[in-house]
Design a protein around this motif. Structure first.
Motif, PDB file in Angstrom:
ATOM      1  N   TRP A  63      -6.915  -7.370   0.857  1.00  0.00           N
ATOM      2  CA  TRP A  63      -5.484  -7.916   0.744  1.00  0.00           C
ATOM      3  C   TRP A  63      -5.030  -6.308   1.263  1.00  0.00           C
ATOM      4  CZ3 TRP A  63      -1.778  -3.930  -1.057  1.00  0.00           C
ATOM      5  CH2 TRP A  63      -2.582  -3.172  -1.526  1.00  0.00           C
ATOM      6  N   ASP A  64      -3.320  -7.345   2.760  1.00  0.00           N
ATOM      7  CA  ASP A  64      -2.808  -6.217   3.357  1.00  0.00           C
ATOM      8  C   ASP A  64      -1.079  -6.404   2.869  1.00  0.00           C
ATOM      9  OD1 ASP A  64      -2.378  -8.012   5.584  1.00  0.00           O
ATOM     10  OD2 ASP A  64      -3.883  -6.915   6.294  1.00  0.00           O
ATOM     11  N   THR A  65      -0.774  -5.562   4.023  1.00  0.00           N
ATOM     12  CA  THR A  65       0.614  -5.510   4.165  1.00  0.00           C
ATOM     13  C   THR A  65       0.626  -5.898   5.641  1.00  0.00           C
ATOM     14  OG1 THR A  65       1.607  -3.316   4.572  1.00  0.00           O
ATOM     15  CG2 THR A  65       1.518  -4.301   1.832  1.00  0.00           C
ATOM     16  N   TYR A  70       3.669  -8.323   1.414  1.00  0.00           N
ATOM     17  CA  TYR A  70       1.591  -8.462   1.345  1.00  0.00           C
ATOM     18  C   TYR A  70       1.486  -9.645   1.836  1.00  0.00           C
ATOM     19  CZ  TYR A  70       2.599  -4.627  -2.561  1.00  0.00           C
ATOM     20  OH  TYR A  70       2.960  -3.701  -2.839  1.00  0.00           O
ATOM     21  N   ARG A  71      -0.649  -9.556   2.101  1.00  0.00           N
ATOM     22  CA  ARG A  71      -0.990 -10.959   2.168  1.00  0.00           C
ATOM     23  C   ARG A  71      -2.630 -10.530   1.559  1.00  0.00           C
ATOM     24  NH1 ARG A  71      -2.942 -11.474   7.565  1.00  0.00           N
ATOM     25  NH2 ARG A  71      -3.731  -9.750   7.511  1.00  0.00           N
ATOM     26  N   VAL A  72      -3.092 -11.628   1.205  1.00  0.00           N
ATOM     27  CA  VAL A  72      -4.353 -11.208   0.397  1.00  0.00           C
ATOM     28  C   VAL A  72      -4.914 -12.270   1.039  1.00  0.00           C
ATOM     29  CG1 VAL A  72      -3.355 -12.452  -0.977  1.00  0.00           C
ATOM     30  CG2 VAL A  72      -5.132 -11.234  -1.857  1.00  0.00           C
ATOM     31  N   ARG A  73      -6.725 -12.185   0.728  1.00  0.00           N
ATOM     32  CA  ARG A  73      -7.626 -13.345   0.524  1.00  0.00           C
ATOM     33  C   ARG A  73      -7.936 -13.504   0.221  1.00  0.00           C
ATOM     34  NH1 ARG A  73     -11.346 -12.263   5.414  1.00  0.00           N
ATOM     35  NH2 ARG A  73     -10.427 -10.351   4.520  1.00  0.00           N
ATOM     36  N   ILE A  74      -7.568 -15.494  -0.083  1.00  0.00           N
ATOM     37  CA  ILE A  74      -8.058 -16.518  -1.280  1.00  0.00           C
ATOM     38  C   ILE A  74      -9.362 -17.343  -0.572  1.00  0.00           C
ATOM     39  CG2 ILE A  74      -7.769 -17.726  -3.717  1.00  0.00           C
ATOM     40  CD1 ILE A  74      -4.840 -16.197  -3.138  1.00  0.00           C
ATOM     41  N   ASP A  80       0.328 -15.367   2.617  1.00  0.00           N
ATOM     42  CA  ASP A  80       1.562 -14.798   2.357  1.00  0.00           C
ATOM     43  C   ASP A  80       1.737 -15.111   0.930  1.00  0.00           C
ATOM     44  OD1 ASP A  80       1.511 -14.496   5.247  1.00  0.00           O
ATOM     45  OD2 ASP A  80       2.367 -15.917   5.788  1.00  0.00           O
ATOM     46  N   VAL A  81       2.224 -13.360   0.900  1.00  0.00           N
ATOM     47  CA  VAL A  81       2.421 -13.117  -1.040  1.00  0.00           C
ATOM     48  C   VAL A  81       3.944 -13.783  -0.672  1.00  0.00           C
ATOM     49  CG1 VAL A  81       2.584 -12.051  -2.806  1.00  0.00           C
ATOM     50  CG2 VAL A  81       0.866 -12.366  -1.800  1.00  0.00           C
ATOM     51  N   PRO A  82       4.620 -14.436  -1.409  1.00  0.00           N
ATOM     52  CA  PRO A  82       5.821 -14.246  -1.196  1.00  0.00           C
ATOM     53  C   PRO A  82       6.495 -13.268  -2.784  1.00  0.00           C
ATOM     54  CG  PRO A  82       5.101 -16.672  -2.594  1.00  0.00           C
ATOM     55  CD  PRO A  82       4.397 -15.668  -1.597  1.00  0.00           C
ATOM     56  N   GLY A  94      -5.311  -1.247 -13.008  1.00  0.00           N
ATOM     57  CA  GLY A  94      -5.536  -0.320 -11.193  1.00  0.00           C
ATOM     58  C   GLY A  94      -5.957  -1.042 -10.438  1.00  0.00           C
ATOM     59  N   ARG A  95      -7.072  -2.143 -10.514  1.00  0.00           N
ATOM     60  CA  ARG A  95      -7.382  -3.207  -9.053  1.00  0.00           C
ATOM     61  C   ARG A  95      -6.235  -3.866  -8.807  1.00  0.00           C
ATOM     62  NH1 ARG A  95     -10.903  -3.540 -13.338  1.00  0.00           N
ATOM     63  NH2 ARG A  95      -9.956  -5.169 -14.895  1.00  0.00           N
ATOM     64  N   THR A  96      -6.058  -4.304  -7.984  1.00  0.00           N
ATOM     65  CA  THR A  96      -5.177  -5.706  -7.230  1.00  0.00           C
ATOM     66  C   THR A  96      -5.958  -6.901  -7.605  1.00  0.00           C
ATOM     67  OG1 THR A  96      -4.993  -4.137  -5.228  1.00  0.00           O
ATOM     68  CG2 THR A  96      -4.386  -6.314  -5.390  1.00  0.00           C
ATOM     69  N   MET A  97      -4.971  -7.617  -8.045  1.00  0.00           N
ATOM     70  CA  MET A  97      -4.985  -9.000  -8.814  1.00  0.00           C
ATOM     71  C   MET A  97      -4.602  -9.838  -8.308  1.00  0.00           C
ATOM     72  SD  MET A  97      -5.785  -7.622 -12.955  1.00  0.00           S
ATOM     73  CE  MET A  97      -4.067  -6.834 -12.320  1.00  0.00           C
ATOM     74  N   VAL A  98      -4.638 -10.970  -7.880  1.00  0.00           N
ATOM     75  CA  VAL A  98      -3.875 -12.467  -7.920  1.00  0.00           C
ATOM     76  C   VAL A  98      -3.710 -13.693  -8.462  1.00  0.00           C
ATOM     77  CG1 VAL A  98      -5.826 -13.171  -6.134  1.00  0.00           C
ATOM     78  CG2 VAL A  98      -3.546 -13.837  -5.552  1.00  0.00           C
TER      79      VAL A  98
END
Length: 118
Positions: A63-65, A70-74, A80-82, A94-98
């Motif tokens: 994930w990054d910006t 934000y963008r995330v690899r799924i 792209d995260v709206p 504490g951890r990144t989640m999608v």
């Protein structure tokens, strides 16, 4: 011949078994049940995050910006995260989640909660 068939079967079972026991890294931390209520309360502008499906934990490399979002690899695909999918508030896990969903075979982010990189 029977002994040989038995060996081949055993080797196949040993080779295939790890594939079935591997699973996704789920967002809910079953070691911290005190967070269950918090997970259930999470929502984004797209609605509740926990709808019976589990979140996926996201490694920092996935994930990054970019261009102020934000963008995330799924499942190997960058998404792209709206803005309306971003969960507001502190990330108690504490951890990144999608929380993904799929449209026309492609992953989309229903909810996304950034963690602390590092």
């Amino acid at each position: 011949m029977n002994n040989r068939l038995w060996r081949v079967t055993l080797i196949l079972i040993i080779a295939i078994l790890p594939i079935y026991t591997m699973g996704d890294a789920h967002g809910h931390d079953h070691q911290r049940p005190e967070l269950n209520g918090w997970y259930a309360s999470l929502h984004s502008g797209k609605g509740p995050c926990c709808d019976g499906t589990d979140a996926k934990r996201v490694d920092d490399a996935d994930w990054d910006t970019k261009d102020d979002h934000y963008r995330v690899r799924i499942d190997g695909e960058w998404v792209d995260v709206p803005k309306e999918a971003v969960v507001d508030g502190p990330n108690r896990a504490g951890r990144t989640m999608v929380w993904p969903y799929y449209l026309d075979g492609h992953p989309k982010a229903r909810c996304f909660m950034p963690g602390s990189m590092g």
